[in-house]
Design a protein around this motif. Structure first.
Motif, PDB file in Angstrom:
ATOM      1  N   GLY A   7      67.951   0.564 -12.987  1.00 47.29           N
ATOM      2  CA  GLY A   7      67.359  -0.684 -13.429  1.00 47.29           C
ATOM      3  C   GLY A   7      65.869  -0.609 -13.702  1.00 47.29           C
ATOM      4  N   SER A   8      65.420  -1.495 -14.574  1.00 48.66           N
ATOM      5  CA  SER A   8      64.011  -1.699 -14.840  1.00 48.66           C
ATOM      6  C   SER A   8      63.863  -3.087 -15.419  1.00 48.66           C
ATOM      7  CB  SER A   8      63.477  -0.650 -15.829  1.00 48.66           C
ATOM      8  OG  SER A   8      64.170  -0.736 -17.052  1.00 48.66           O
ATOM      9  N   GLY A   9      62.657  -3.627 -15.352  1.00 49.46           N
ATOM     10  CA  GLY A   9      62.436  -4.965 -15.865  1.00 49.46           C
ATOM     11  C   GLY A   9      62.769  -6.015 -14.835  1.00 49.46           C
ATOM     12  N   ALA A  10      62.658  -7.287 -15.212  1.00 51.08           N
ATOM     13  CA  ALA A  10      62.878  -8.345 -14.236  1.00 51.08           C
ATOM     14  C   ALA A  10      63.234  -9.648 -14.911  1.00 51.08           C
ATOM     15  CB  ALA A  10      61.614  -8.549 -13.410  1.00 51.08           C
ATOM     16  N   ASP A  11      64.000 -10.452 -14.190  1.00 47.73           N
ATOM     17  CA  ASP A  11      64.186 -11.847 -14.527  1.00 47.73           C
ATOM     18  C   ASP A  11      63.452 -12.621 -13.448  1.00 47.73           C
ATOM     19  OD1 ASP A  11      67.572 -10.980 -15.126  1.00 47.73           O
ATOM     20  OD2 ASP A  11      65.982 -11.210 -16.616  1.00 47.73           O
ATOM     21  N   VAL A  12      62.842 -13.710 -13.781  1.00 50.46           N
ATOM     22  CA  VAL A  12      62.096 -14.479 -12.794  1.00 50.46           C
ATOM     23  C   VAL A  12      62.771 -15.820 -12.602  1.00 50.46           C
ATOM     24  CG1 VAL A  12      59.888 -15.524 -12.222  1.00 50.46           C
ATOM     25  CG2 VAL A  12      59.938 -13.340 -13.416  1.00 50.46           C
ATOM     26  N   GLU A  13      63.063 -16.163 -11.359  1.00 50.16           N
ATOM     27  CA  GLU A  13      63.634 -17.473 -11.051  1.00 50.16           C
ATOM     28  C   GLU A  13      62.710 -18.173 -10.073  1.00 50.16           C
ATOM     29  OE1 GLU A  13      66.738 -16.366  -7.535  1.00 50.16           O
ATOM     30  OE2 GLU A  13      67.293 -15.810  -9.562  1.00 50.16           O
ATOM     31  N   GLY A  19      59.611 -14.797  -0.072  1.00 49.10           N
ATOM     32  CA  GLY A  19      60.501 -13.783  -0.598  1.00 49.10           C
ATOM     33  C   GLY A  19      61.459 -14.165  -1.688  1.00 49.10           C
ATOM     34  N   SER A  20      61.413 -15.330  -2.252  1.00 46.00           N
ATOM     35  CA  SER A  20      62.471 -15.726  -3.171  1.00 46.00           C
ATOM     36  C   SER A  20      62.079 -15.540  -4.617  1.00 46.00           C
ATOM     37  CB  SER A  20      62.842 -17.195  -2.926  1.00 46.00           C
ATOM     38  OG  SER A  20      61.707 -18.010  -2.998  1.00 46.00           O
ATOM     39  N   GLY A  21      63.005 -14.987  -5.430  1.00 43.83           N
ATOM     40  CA  GLY A  21      62.884 -15.172  -6.835  1.00 43.83           C
ATOM     41  C   GLY A  21      62.709 -14.018  -7.774  1.00 43.83           C
ATOM     42  N   ALA A  22      62.056 -12.908  -7.430  1.00 38.58           N
ATOM     43  CA  ALA A  22      61.840 -11.869  -8.430  1.00 38.58           C
ATOM     44  C   ALA A  22      63.152 -11.231  -8.833  1.00 38.58           C
ATOM     45  CB  ALA A  22      60.885 -10.815  -7.888  1.00 38.58           C
ATOM     46  N   GLY A  23      63.228 -10.752 -10.062  1.00 42.74           N
ATOM     47  CA  GLY A  23      64.491 -10.251 -10.569  1.00 42.74           C
ATOM     48  C   GLY A  23      64.638  -8.754 -10.462  1.00 42.74           C
ATOM     49  N   VAL A  24      65.845  -8.286 -10.654  1.00 40.18           N
ATOM     50  CA  VAL A  24      66.155  -6.863 -10.694  1.00 40.18           C
ATOM     51  C   VAL A  24      66.874  -6.579 -11.994  1.00 40.18           C
ATOM     52  CG1 VAL A  24      67.389  -4.972  -9.589  1.00 40.18           C
ATOM     53  CG2 VAL A  24      66.441  -6.796  -8.185  1.00 40.18           C
ATOM     54  N   GLY A  25      66.361  -5.629 -12.779  1.00 42.78           N
ATOM     55  CA  GLY A  25      67.090  -5.215 -13.960  1.00 42.78           C
ATOM     56  C   GLY A  25      68.371  -4.522 -13.554  1.00 42.78           C
ATOM     57  N   ASN A  26      69.435  -4.676 -14.364  1.00 36.44           N
ATOM     58  CA  ASN A  26      70.715  -4.029 -14.101  1.00 36.44           C
ATOM     59  C   ASN A  26      71.250  -4.364 -12.712  1.00 36.44           C
ATOM     60  OD1 ASN A  26      72.961  -2.401 -14.574  1.00 36.44           O
ATOM     61  ND2 ASN A  26      71.941  -0.539 -13.867  1.00 36.44           N
ATOM     62  N   VAL A  27      71.217  -5.639 -12.357  1.00 38.03           N
ATOM     63  CA  VAL A  27      71.715  -6.064 -11.052  1.00 38.03           C
ATOM     64  C   VAL A  27      73.162  -5.625 -10.854  1.00 38.03           C
ATOM     65  CG1 VAL A  27      72.329  -8.060  -9.637  1.00 38.03           C
ATOM     66  CG2 VAL A  27      70.151  -8.014 -10.838  1.00 38.03           C
ATOM     67  N   GLY A  28      73.973  -5.770 -11.923  1.00 41.17           N
ATOM     68  CA  GLY A  28      75.391  -5.429 -11.802  1.00 41.17           C
ATOM     69  C   GLY A  28      75.608  -3.986 -11.411  1.00 41.17           C
ATOM     70  N   ARG A 164      55.344 -10.909 -11.028  1.00 46.45           N
ATOM     71  CA  ARG A 164      56.550 -11.629 -10.629  1.00 46.45           C
ATOM     72  C   ARG A 164      56.256 -12.636  -9.526  1.00 46.45           C
ATOM     73  NH1 ARG A 164      60.470  -6.412  -9.727  1.00 46.45           N
ATOM     74  NH2 ARG A 164      60.774  -5.822 -11.905  1.00 46.45           N
ATOM     75  N   ALA A 165      55.580 -12.177  -8.483  1.00 46.98           N
ATOM     76  CA  ALA A 165      55.366 -13.027  -7.313  1.00 46.98           C
ATOM     77  C   ALA A 165      54.443 -14.199  -7.616  1.00 46.98           C
ATOM     78  CB  ALA A 165      54.805 -12.192  -6.167  1.00 46.98           C
ATOM     79  N   ILE A 166      53.349 -13.948  -8.314  1.00 43.50           N
ATOM     80  CA  ILE A 166      52.423 -15.037  -8.620  1.00 43.50           C
ATOM     81  C   ILE A 166      53.012 -15.952  -9.684  1.00 43.50           C
ATOM     82  CG2 ILE A 166      50.086 -15.625  -9.330  1.00 43.50           C
ATOM     83  CD1 ILE A 166      50.500 -14.131  -6.565  1.00 43.50           C
ATOM     84  N   GLY A 167      53.774 -15.389 -10.625  1.00 38.90           N
ATOM     85  CA  GLY A 167      54.473 -16.217 -11.587  1.00 38.90           C
ATOM     86  C   GLY A 167      55.479 -17.137 -10.917  1.00 38.90           C
ATOM     87  N   ARG A 168      56.022 -16.680  -9.799  1.00 37.86           N
ATOM     88  CA  ARG A 168      57.023 -17.440  -9.058  1.00 37.86           C
ATOM     89  C   ARG A 168      56.384 -18.492  -8.169  1.00 37.86           C
ATOM     90  NH1 ARG A 168      58.992 -13.409  -5.213  1.00 37.86           N
ATOM     91  NH2 ARG A 168      57.258 -14.128  -3.956  1.00 37.86           N
TER      92      ARG A 168
END
Length: 203
Positions: A7-13, A19-28, A164-168
């Motif tokens: 994986g690489s990259g991120a989705d942000v929720e 600790g909540s929210g940063a994404g993981v590329g290729n989670v599946g 990711r963290a500050i965006g979240r």
């Protein structure tokens, strides 16, 4: 221990707290890898009295919550977010100890933390017989590793984690970033969680 990188990259929720929210590329792909390891452990008789325990650790902004939730769904497991356990901004080590003494211990639960009121909140029980995913920095220590079926460490470049963290979490976490990072540094020096992991993922 074997190392897998995916994986690489991120989705942000959106989310609140540490600790909540940063994404993981290729989670599946990561979930598939961990589930395969859980099944292999069950077939070989590895585990803690038949209970599945998956620990997901990493610095802030590496995607622990996203992966932890996905693993819990795939395994039909309970999930404990250490974001709910840390007793305030200086509580990383305390939460790591609670993982061992309470969450994985005889207490089978933890005292949650009210971030808005900055004080302890309700006790939350954990089913001692059901599969469990614990995610958050502090989840994977030398003591907790002994109780785990699979151990996962996530890592990412510092600039990526910051974005990711500050965006979240915005200004709240920006003010506390250095304070929290110092605790991450201390925990990593003391416990060497990446070296305890079965699976290492760069996000």
């Amino acid at each position: 221990m074997a190392e897998e990188r995916a994986g690489s990259g991120a989705d942000v929720e959106s989310g609140a707290g540490v600790g909540s929210g940063a994404g993981v590329g290729n989670v599946g792909g990561v979930v598939d890898e961990v589930v395969a390891r859980v099944r292999a452990a069950g077939e070989s008789g590895v585990g803690v009295q038949g209970r599945v325990v998956v620990l997901v650790d990493g610095r802030s902004g590496t995607g622990k919550t996203t992966l932890g939730n996905a693993l819990a769904a795939a395994l039909g497991a309970q999930v404990v977010h250490l974001d709910d356990v840390y007793p305030g901004w200086d509580g990383l080590r305390a939460a790591a100890d609670v993982v061992v003494s309470d969450v994985l211990g005889a207490a089978s639960g933890y005292r949650s933390w009210d971030w808005e009121a900055d004080r302890p909140a309700a006790w939350r029980s954990v089913d001692p017989d059901a599969a469990l995913v614990i995610e958050g920095c502090g989840a994977l220590s030398r003591a907790s590793a002994r109780s785990a079926t699979v151990r996962v460490w996530l890592e990412a470049d510092d600039a990526v984690r910051w974005d990711r963290a500050i965006g979240r979490d915005g200004p709240t976490f920006e003010r506390e970033w250095a304070r929290w990072a110092a605790q991450e540094d201390a925990f990593i020096r003391a416990e060497q969680p990446a070296g305890l992991a079965d699976v290492v993922v760069r996000t």
